[in-house]
Enzyme design. Structure first.
Site, PDB file in Angstrom:
ATOM      1  N   ARG A   1      59.815  53.531  92.277  1.00  0.00           N
ATOM      2  CA  ARG A   1      61.089  54.578  92.359  1.00  0.00           C
ATOM      3  C   ARG A   1      60.127  55.616  93.096  1.00  0.00           C
ATOM      4  NH1 ARG A   1      63.562  56.488  87.424  1.00  0.00           N
ATOM      5  NH2 ARG A   1      61.787  58.280  86.630  1.00  0.00           N
TER       6      ARG A   1
ATOM      7  N   ARG B   1      60.340  67.815 111.278  1.00  0.00           N
ATOM      8  CA  ARG B   1      59.598  68.095 112.080  1.00  0.00           C
ATOM      9  C   ARG B   1      58.806  68.986 112.345  1.00  0.00           C
ATOM     10  NH1 ARG B   1      64.150  66.529 116.241  1.00  0.00           N
ATOM     11  NH2 ARG B   1      64.869  68.398 116.295  1.00  0.00           N
TER      12      ARG B   1
ATOM     13  N   LYS C   1      64.693  60.813  93.637  1.00  0.00           N
ATOM     14  CA  LYS C   1      65.029  61.883  92.581  1.00  0.00           C
ATOM     15  C   LYS C   1      63.358  63.082  93.004  1.00  0.00           C
ATOM     16  CE  LYS C   1      61.360  61.993  87.753  1.00  0.00           C
ATOM     17  NZ  LYS C   1      62.870  63.154  87.213  1.00  0.00           N
TER      18      LYS C   1
ATOM     19  N   GLU D   1      74.907  61.062  83.380  1.00  0.00           N
ATOM     20  CA  GLU D   1      74.010  61.308  82.524  1.00  0.00           C
ATOM     21  C   GLU D   1      73.834  62.241  81.853  1.00  0.00           C
ATOM     22  OE1 GLU D   1      70.543  60.063  84.908  1.00  0.00           O
ATOM     23  OE2 GLU D   1      71.455  61.319  87.048  1.00  0.00           O
TER      24      GLU D   1
HETATM   25  N1  PMP Z   1      68.449  61.177  84.729  1.00  0.00           N
HETATM   26  C1  PMP Z   1      67.798  61.994  85.650  1.00  0.00           C
HETATM   27  C2  PMP Z   1      68.445  62.930  86.061  1.00  0.00           C
HETATM   28  C3  PMP Z   1      65.922  62.143  85.162  1.00  0.00           C
HETATM   29  O1  PMP Z   1      66.095  63.573  85.992  1.00  0.00           O
HETATM   30  C4  PMP Z   1      65.309  61.636  83.716  1.00  0.00           C
HETATM   31  C5  PMP Z   1      63.941  61.464  84.352  1.00  0.00           C
HETATM   32  N2  PMP Z   1      63.299  61.478  84.531  1.00  0.00           N
HETATM   33  C6  PMP Z   1      66.595  60.399  83.456  1.00  0.00           C
HETATM   34  C7  PMP Z   1      67.586  60.111  84.205  1.00  0.00           C
HETATM   35  C8  PMP Z   1      65.795  59.522  83.274  1.00  0.00           C
HETATM   36  O2  PMP Z   1      64.001  58.587  84.016  1.00  0.00           O
HETATM   37  P1  PMP Z   1      63.088  58.657  83.028  1.00  0.00           P
HETATM   38  O3  PMP Z   1      63.287  56.691  81.874  1.00  0.00           O
HETATM   39  O4  PMP Z   1      62.799  57.245  84.069  1.00  0.00           O
HETATM   40  O5  PMP Z   1      62.221  59.104  82.747  1.00  0.00           O
END
Ligand code: PMP
Length: 290
Positions: A51, A104, A150, A183
């Protein structure tokens, strides 16, 4: 004393210093991962590293290590710190540039690995459930700053977190512009209704959580059928059970959302079953540190 891997060298925390001209700091121009080690094994290391590289590819950041080398660097950092249970942060930034935006001007990415510990939520939340609240700040749109990346630019989530904090809630629920559930600020969300386990689809703009994937895989063992479907707040309010998933949080039951009690108001049987299956998996699976 913590040893930090900074650009391939293990240095004491006090010596792990980064330029004020680093674009990771000046502009949030970079990517990161949060990873866990349990009992001498790094949980889902390959998935996290994959990832990281996918996030980097999207922002046109070339990480100066192969994925295998990065995985080894994570393991070596844990070893150097004699850590068997840890939270690991891997960060890659655009590197040092000038005061302009232009990437750059940043010839060499900076990377560092911190192996430490984390206790995100108190034990009580896992036993009694936690309360979350919907916040006004909407999640970044997919064509703005795709939540699948991320990136170090977490201000969208931080704004939402502050709004949650101000309202006295432990986590904040983020919606998209249409009001669909996406989320939380650092966790994915799931709802159980009957035998259905529902989480929002990735195309809406949520992070493809590693824990989210694990929970979907474990769901059949818990007697659930997983679905990626649109969820409204109404769906959450009326679900039997709701829980959040994340590397730091693991699986945490949600028993109240915007003042509405979820199900019985206690962590439900499916959530508890998934928590136990997850724990067992972390105990036996993972890349060995030694
Ligand atoms: N959503 C967000 C915005 C996050 O920052 C995270 C933490 N990385 C997650 C979901 C959960 O992802 P993971 O299970 O890979 O930690």
């Amino acid at each position: 004393m913590l040893l930090i891997n900074l650009n391939g060298r293990l240095v004491p925390e006090e010596k792990a210093l980064i330029s004020v001209f680093d674009h990771g700091l000046l502009y949030g121009d970079g990517v990161f991962e949060g990873i866990r080690a349990y009992n001498g094994r790094v949980f889902k290391l390959d998935q996290h590293i994959r990832r990281l590289y996918r996030s980097a590819k999207t922002i046109l950041l070339v990480i100066p290590l192969t994925q295998k080398e990065m995985s080894q660097a994570v393991v070596e950092t844990l070893k150097a710190n004699h850590l068997k249970d840890a939270y690991i942060r891997v960060v890659v930034t655009r590197g040092k540039g000038d005061l302009g935006l232009d990437p750059r001007k940043c010839p060499k990415p900076t990377y560092f690995i911190i192996a430490s510990r984390i206790q995100l939520y108190p034990k009580e939340f896992y036993e009694k459930g936690m309360e979350i609240i919907t916040v006004p700040t909407r999640r970044n749109g997919v064509e703005m700053l795709n939540p699948a990346v991320k990136s170090l630019n977490y201000l969208n989530n931080i704004m939402a977190k502050i709004e949650g904090n101000n309202a006295g809630a432990a986590e904040a629920l983020m919606l998209n512009e249409e009001g669909l559930v996406l989320e939380c600020t650092g966790e994915n969300i799931f709802a159980v209704s009957g035998k259905k386990l529902v989480t929002p689809p990735l195309y809406l703009g949520v992070l493809e959580g590693v824990t989210r994937d694990v929970v979907m895989e474990l769901s059949s063992q818990a007697g659930l059928v997983p679905f990626e479907e649109l969820l409204t707040r109404h769906d959450l309010f009326n679900a039997d059970e709701v829980f959040l998933t994340g590397t730091a949080a693991e699986i945490v039951p949600v028993t109240k959302i915007d003042g509405r009690v979820i199900g019985t108001g206690r962590p439900g049987p499916y959530t508890r079953k998934l928590m136990s299956l997850f724990r067992k998996l972390t105990e036996r699976e993972g890349t060995p540190i030694d």
